[in-house]
Design a protein around this motif. Structure first.
Motif, PDB file in Angstrom:
ATOM      1  N   LEU A 269       0.773  -1.015   0.275  1.00 36.50           N
ATOM      2  CA  LEU A 269       0.230  -0.289   0.424  1.00 36.50           C
ATOM      3  C   LEU A 269       0.728   1.456   0.104  1.00 36.50           C
ATOM      4  O   LEU A 269       1.630   1.363   1.365  1.00 36.50           O
ATOM      5  CB  LEU A 269      -1.037  -0.170   1.380  1.00 36.50           C
ATOM      6  CG  LEU A 269      -1.706   1.454   1.330  1.00 36.50           C
ATOM      7  CD1 LEU A 269      -2.590   1.860   0.512  1.00 36.50           C
ATOM      8  CD2 LEU A 269      -2.748   0.896   2.876  1.00 36.50           C
ATOM      9  N   ARG A 270       1.379   2.218  -0.963  1.00 38.42           N
ATOM     10  CA  ARG A 270       1.711   2.956  -1.551  1.00 38.42           C
ATOM     11  C   ARG A 270       0.872   4.203  -1.963  1.00 38.42           C
ATOM     12  O   ARG A 270      -0.181   3.966  -2.579  1.00 38.42           O
ATOM     13  CB  ARG A 270       3.104   2.427  -2.308  1.00 38.42           C
ATOM     14  CG  ARG A 270       3.450   4.142  -2.686  1.00 38.42           C
ATOM     15  CD  ARG A 270       4.774   3.738  -3.657  1.00 38.42           C
ATOM     16  NE  ARG A 270       4.155   4.143  -5.175  1.00 38.42           N
ATOM     17  CZ  ARG A 270       4.167   3.207  -6.004  1.00 38.42           C
ATOM     18  NH1 ARG A 270       4.577   2.247  -5.746  1.00 38.42           N
ATOM     19  NH2 ARG A 270       3.513   3.863  -7.212  1.00 38.42           N
ATOM     20  N   ALA A 271       0.769   5.200  -1.176  1.00 35.48           N
ATOM     21  CA  ALA A 271       0.185   7.028  -1.063  1.00 35.48           C
ATOM     22  C   ALA A 271       0.677   7.417  -1.829  1.00 35.48           C
ATOM     23  O   ALA A 271       2.473   7.677  -1.278  1.00 35.48           O
ATOM     24  CB  ALA A 271       0.179   7.093   0.661  1.00 35.48           C
ATOM     25  N   ASP A 272      -0.075   7.916  -2.857  1.00 34.93           N
ATOM     26  CA  ASP A 272       0.721   8.911  -3.235  1.00 34.93           C
ATOM     27  C   ASP A 272       0.162  10.493  -2.902  1.00 34.93           C
ATOM     28  O   ASP A 272      -0.477  10.183  -1.777  1.00 34.93           O
ATOM     29  CB  ASP A 272      -0.138   9.598  -4.742  1.00 34.93           C
ATOM     30  CG  ASP A 272      -0.194   8.088  -6.341  1.00 34.93           C
ATOM     31  OD1 ASP A 272      -0.184   8.564  -6.936  1.00 34.93           O
ATOM     32  OD2 ASP A 272       0.628   6.987  -5.630  1.00 34.93           O
ATOM     33  N   ARG A 273       1.075  11.065  -3.246  1.00 33.32           N
ATOM     34  CA  ARG A 273       1.197  12.712  -2.441  1.00 33.32           C
ATOM     35  C   ARG A 273      -0.574  13.285  -2.447  1.00 33.32           C
ATOM     36  O   ARG A 273      -0.133  13.781  -0.866  1.00 33.32           O
ATOM     37  CB  ARG A 273       1.778  13.585  -3.252  1.00 33.32           C
ATOM     38  CG  ARG A 273       2.572  14.935  -2.915  1.00 33.32           C
ATOM     39  CD  ARG A 273       3.268  14.446  -1.084  1.00 33.32           C
ATOM     40  NE  ARG A 273       4.581  14.148  -1.877  1.00 33.32           N
ATOM     41  CZ  ARG A 273       5.142  13.599  -0.889  1.00 33.32           C
ATOM     42  NH1 ARG A 273       5.440  14.327   0.721  1.00 33.32           N
ATOM     43  NH2 ARG A 273       6.458  13.929  -0.826  1.00 33.32           N
ATOM     44  N   ASP A 274      -0.979  13.162  -3.361  1.00 31.00           N
ATOM     45  CA  ASP A 274      -2.422  13.703  -3.333  1.00 31.00           C
ATOM     46  C   ASP A 274      -3.463  12.982  -2.053  1.00 31.00           C
ATOM     47  O   ASP A 274      -3.849  13.976  -0.915  1.00 31.00           O
ATOM     48  CB  ASP A 274      -3.406  13.605  -3.833  1.00 31.00           C
ATOM     49  CG  ASP A 274      -2.702  15.119  -5.019  1.00 31.00           C
ATOM     50  OD1 ASP A 274      -3.081  16.004  -4.945  1.00 31.00           O
ATOM     51  OD2 ASP A 274      -2.420  14.700  -5.798  1.00 31.00           O
ATOM     52  N   ASP A 275      -3.092  12.065  -2.052  1.00 30.69           N
ATOM     53  CA  ASP A 275      -3.632  11.011  -0.575  1.00 30.69           C
ATOM     54  C   ASP A 275      -3.420  11.197   0.439  1.00 30.69           C
ATOM     55  O   ASP A 275      -3.680  11.034   1.397  1.00 30.69           O
ATOM     56  CB  ASP A 275      -3.912   9.688  -1.129  1.00 30.69           C
ATOM     57  CG  ASP A 275      -5.143   9.082  -2.633  1.00 30.69           C
ATOM     58  OD1 ASP A 275      -5.613   9.631  -2.808  1.00 30.69           O
ATOM     59  OD2 ASP A 275      -5.109   8.507  -2.800  1.00 30.69           O
ATOM     60  N   ASP A 276      -1.638  10.965   0.233  1.00 29.83           N
ATOM     61  CA  ASP A 276      -1.418  11.147   1.681  1.00 29.83           C
ATOM     62  C   ASP A 276      -1.607  12.116   2.096  1.00 29.83           C
ATOM     63  O   ASP A 276      -1.588  12.053   3.681  1.00 29.83           O
ATOM     64  CB  ASP A 276       0.675  11.577   0.958  1.00 29.83           C
ATOM     65  CG  ASP A 276       1.902  11.151   2.317  1.00 29.83           C
ATOM     66  OD1 ASP A 276       1.061  11.152   3.209  1.00 29.83           O
ATOM     67  OD2 ASP A 276       2.281  10.240   2.523  1.00 29.83           O
ATOM     68  N   MET A 277      -1.383  13.284   1.486  1.00 30.19           N
ATOM     69  CA  MET A 277      -1.671  15.007   2.485  1.00 30.19           C
ATOM     70  C   MET A 277      -3.404  15.007   3.077  1.00 30.19           C
ATOM     71  O   MET A 277      -3.677  15.820   3.744  1.00 30.19           O
ATOM     72  CB  MET A 277      -1.437  15.862   1.278  1.00 30.19           C
ATOM     73  CG  MET A 277       0.033  16.318   0.606  1.00 30.19           C
ATOM     74  SD  MET A 277       0.708  17.261  -0.054  1.00 30.19           S
ATOM     75  CE  MET A 277       0.509  18.558   1.163  1.00 30.19           C
ATOM     76  N   LEU A 278      -3.934  13.802   1.726  1.00 31.69           N
ATOM     77  CA  LEU A 278      -5.802  14.044   2.231  1.00 31.69           C
ATOM     78  C   LEU A 278      -6.154  13.579   3.502  1.00 31.69           C
ATOM     79  O   LEU A 278      -6.689  14.174   4.172  1.00 31.69           O
ATOM     80  CB  LEU A 278      -6.714  13.945   0.430  1.00 31.69           C
ATOM     81  CG  LEU A 278      -6.768  14.980   0.156  1.00 31.69           C
ATOM     82  CD1 LEU A 278      -7.275  14.093  -1.343  1.00 31.69           C
ATOM     83  CD2 LEU A 278      -7.167  15.913   0.688  1.00 31.69           C
ATOM     84  N   VAL A 279      -5.305  12.648   3.593  1.00 33.23           N
ATOM     85  CA  VAL A 279      -5.347  11.283   4.915  1.00 33.23           C
ATOM     86  C   VAL A 279      -4.639  11.842   5.916  1.00 33.23           C
ATOM     87  O   VAL A 279      -5.563  11.555   6.760  1.00 33.23           O
ATOM     88  CB  VAL A 279      -4.847   9.990   4.397  1.00 33.23           C
ATOM     89  CG1 VAL A 279      -5.247   9.174   5.345  1.00 33.23           C
ATOM     90  CG2 VAL A 279      -5.824   9.501   3.103  1.00 33.23           C
ATOM     91  N   THR A 280      -3.492  12.486   6.022  1.00 29.10           N
ATOM     92  CA  THR A 280      -2.682  12.058   7.610  1.00 29.10           C
ATOM     93  C   THR A 280      -2.721  13.905   8.408  1.00 29.10           C
ATOM     94  O   THR A 280      -3.208  14.483   7.025  1.00 29.10           O
ATOM     95  CB  THR A 280      -1.536  11.630   7.360  1.00 29.10           C
ATOM     96  OG1 THR A 280      -0.695  12.508   5.867  1.00 29.10           O
ATOM     97  CG2 THR A 280      -1.415  10.349   6.076  1.00 29.10           C
TER      98      THR A 280
END
Length: 777
Positions: A269-280
């Motif tokens: 499970l690797r987060a793309d930058r957009d998902d990373d910033m939206l989720v964390t």
């Protein structure tokens, strides 16, 4: 030679600590050969996961249709909360943080389901096809709104000393106001990632980019309904962490493991930058309401501050962050009568988390804002007001939380920086420049730092290590700290090499692994080298003592007189190569490996009274920054920065100076360019490099002077060194206040500019307009 005929090889002749050694992975980094989690060769049959995210800030899920998701190209499985075999929770302290939302979403971007497919791209594409119906609920988005609604994730906290109300009544001068300081995205180069590989007998091996492998082990075990011994978590290195991978890597580790356990296949499970910033979560933003009483010289006699932070939808680490903010409000200043309040506002945004400094910067900037205001009100240089309020040596040296300061060097450190930076002469030159420059205004500021070192929670201040000496004389060390680029492995290797008297090239560090050193604390709170260095020293010392006893038995003399230095063992007038002695010891069945352990002594803290001795020692520093501001556009430039930092007896000056430089620029970004913005629907709009502006190389000053202050830790830290992870992030306060100083010059330094952080061009223009309006009034 000593009486036994052995050379006296003290640190003046040989030393592995205190040397400017390159990072142990520097060559691998440059060549692109350093293995990160995403570089691990994938096992045949590996699947890839993506998270399906909510598009509401606060709502009940009334219906969810995942048929198109499941039918999408390459999809193997779609998992919901009910598919989690164990506990649906990844909260580090309070269990209010679900891995997957179960009927209720509490921020826009919250994970609702997991898609598992044959490729990363197929999983991401499929995740976008879900059809979800919501019943919207009221959303709280700001800390101010949380305060107004009394919406908190934890009960508010209060620390008081003396009688602030009576002290205010006696104060000749008073000032009050408010301040907003925004949050910050960790923006590590390597995003969140986990690779889970199922093993035999329900075992699970998780490779994870995390600062806290032991916590990931616990979360994964609970999510799978297993014991900790079923789960191994491993991390060789991270491409940056900054706190964002302390607790919040748990979501990614547990989601990957849940899918791997369900399908009995490896899952990445690797987060793309957009998902990373939206989720964390990010650094907590703070809103302050403050009041200060002071005498006509500028000495603070009473202070009150009420802080509320945007915690997000769950508690995460907000409680400890707020506690540290409370304990760092004093910074370098003695506050006799003070009341400090802090609240963790529950908002429908990402659950904010650890970030380098962990609340300390947010606490300290408030008192610096107050000091800056007092100086302008009195027409004095802010440095003079700061110096007047500094903690003393033998009196005025007890913090509001009851810890006596015994290692104060702020007076000497600031005096040295004032002289080496030519602060006074530059202040005069800038005043002359501003007198003849109507549009461009220069500003100058010097700000100090006092930062407490230890985890807020006492039991976390412990560490373990393993040291193995092999028959050929090579050495392997494993410890509970994690390497995120800060050089902890290099420092620990130096400690072990020094203890065994060998060259650093003999020592190698291996990946942090929960099956080697158990029950580790996070690599956080600037304690990584302190704790793990001491633990590794303990392990190496045990081996050295065994080798010394063996050498004395073999060659004569006393074990206490055997010396280890320069790859050689000096015993009874002989010089025996280290590798030769090790080989002989092995044949004699001497144990050549050992464990080590360290627990920081003297710490105690009562969270109810907010009183105790929470810190092992303090790190100090100061910085001078000079800026130029265009008052028509709000653009600005940092012209020169001088930083002086107290690293104690530095373990590695090269790494420590690099850490100070990096922290300075990162902190400058937080206070100037890195603006987080949510739209009215609760969506984070600054969720990519195109909209979120971290400092670039052009933002660094051409004249950047960083030095380490010559000092030796008063506490028995590892080789009397001091932590260098978080404290330097407070040094660029000087940039923010230099900008404020430049804006103040518009009104002849008669008006306090109402400048919030980050001091973007827009905020600067607002402050300029406010100064001009006040001047005209």
């Amino acid at each position: 030679m000593n009486d036994a005929g052995t050379p006296n090889l003290g640190t003046a002749q040989w030393n592995e600590v205190g040397r400017a050694r390159p990072h142990e992975s520097a060559v691998l980094h440059v060549l692109g050969q350093a293995t990160y989690t995403d570089d691990i060769p994938e096992i045949a049959g590996t699947l890839h996961a993506a998270l399906g995210l909510s598009n509401r800030a606060h709502a009940r899920i009334t219906a969810i249709d995942l048929e198109q998701v499941a039918a999408s190209r390459g999809v193997v499985a779609v998992l919901l909360a009910q598919d989690i075999p164990g506990t649906n929770d990844c909260g580090p302290i309070i269990h209010d943080d679900p891995i997957l939302a179960d009927g209720l979403v509490q921020y826009l971007g919250q994970p609702v389901f997991i898609v598992v497919a044959d490729s990363h791209d197929n999983a991401r594409r499929a995740a976008k096809l879900a059809k979800v119906d919501y019943e919207d609920l009221p959303a709280i988005l700001t800390p101010q709104a949380a305060r107004a609604a009394a919406s908190y994730v934890l009960p508010p906290m209060r620390l008081a000393r003396g009688d602030a109300e009576n002290a205010f009544a006696r104060a000749p001068c008073r000032a009050k106001g408010e301040l907003y300081v925004g949050g910050q995205e960790q923006f590590y180069l390597e995003g969140q990632i986990a690779y889970a590989i199922p093993g035999e007998d329900r075992g699970m091996h998780v490779y994870c980019s995390t600062q806290h492998p032991s916590e990931m082990q616990h979360v994964v075990a609970h999510a799978l309904g297993l014991h900790s011994h079923h789960v191994v978590v491993e991390c060789r290195r991270m491409g940056g962490g900054f706190g964002g991978k302390e607790s919040q890597s748990a979501l990614w580790a547990s989601a990957a493991a849940i899918a791997a356990a369900r399908l009995r296949r490896p899952v990445k499970l690797r987060a793309d930058r957009d998902d990373d910033m939206l989720v964390t979560g990010k650094r907590h933003c703070f809103h302050y309401e403050y009041e200060v009483g002071y005498d006509r010289e500028g000495r603070i006699v009473a202070a009150k501050v009420d802080m509320v932070t945007r915690a997000g939808y769950s508690a995460d680490l907000s409680g400890p962050v707020a506690t540290r903010a409370v304990c760092h409000f004093d910074n370098t200043y003695y506050l006799s009568d003070v009341e400090i309040r802090a609240a963790c506002g529950k908002t429908n945004t990402q659950s904010n988390t650890a970030f380098r400094g962990f609340g300390g910067p947010q606490g300290a900037i408030a008192i610096e804002y107050v000091i800056d205001e007092i100086a302008r009100n009195l027409g004095r240089d802010p440095l003079d007001i700061r110096r007047l309020n500094f903690y003393g040596r033998l009196e005025r040296n007890v913090t509001p939380y009851g810890q006596t300061i015994v290692d104060n060097v702020i007076h000497e450190l600031v005096a040295e920086l004032e002289e080496t930076s030519d602060y006074r002469a530059r202040r005069v030159a800038i005043s002359e420049y501003n007198r003849t420059s109507p549009v461009l205004k220069k500003g100058l500021a010097i700000t100090p730092v006092k930062f407490g070192i230890a985890f807020n929670v006492t039991h976390l201040n412990q560490a373990g290590a393993l040291v193995h000496v092999y028959v050929d004389g090579s050495i392997l060390v494993n410890h509970g700290g994690t390497e995120m680029g800060q050089g902890i492995n290099t420092k620990v290797m130096q400690v072990v090499a020094h203890e065994l008297g060998v060259d650093l090239e003999r020592v190698r560090a291996t990946a942090t692994n929960t099956s080697k050193v158990a029950n580790t604390s996070a690599t956080a709170a600037s304690t990584g080298a302190d704790l793990n260095g001491k633990a590794a020293q303990d392990a190496a010392r045990k081996i050295r003592d065994r080798l010394a006893a063996f050498a004395a038995a073999q060659f004569g003399g006393e074990a206490s007189e055997v010396q280890f230095a320069a790859d050689t063992v000096f015993v009874a007038g002989r010089e025996v190569p280290f590798s030769e002695l090790v080989a002989k010891a092995y044949l004699a069945r001497v144990q050549l490996w050992s464990d080590g352990f360290y627990a920081t002594p003297g710490l105690h803290w009562d969270p109810k009274t907010m009183n105790g001795h929470p810190f092992s020692y303090y790190a100090y520093g100061a910085a001078v920054s000079e800026v130029v501001v265009d008052t028509l556009t709000g653009e600005w430039k940092l012209l020169r920065a001088d930083a002086l930092y107290d690293a104690g007896n530095s373990l590695n000056p090269a790494i420590d100076i690099g850490q100070v430089e990096g922290a300075f620029i990162q902190g400058m970004g937080w206070l100037t360019t890195e603006e987080l913005w949510w739209n009215p629907a609760g969506k984070l709009m600054t969720h990519a490099p195109s909209t979120y502006k971290i400092p670039g190389i052009s933002d660094c000053p051409e004249d950047f002077r960083v030095r380490l202050f010559k000092n030796r830790n008063a506490e028995d830290s590892i080789h009397r060194s001091k932590a260098v992870g978080e404290p330097p992030l407070l040094l660029p306060f000087s940039v923010f206040f230099a900008i404020r100083d430049a804006i103040s010059a518009v009104g002849g330094h008669k008006v306090n500019p109402p400048l919030n952080a980050p001091a973007t061009c827009e905020e600067i223009l607002k402050a300029v307009a406010a100064v001009e309006a006040a001047q005209d009034a």
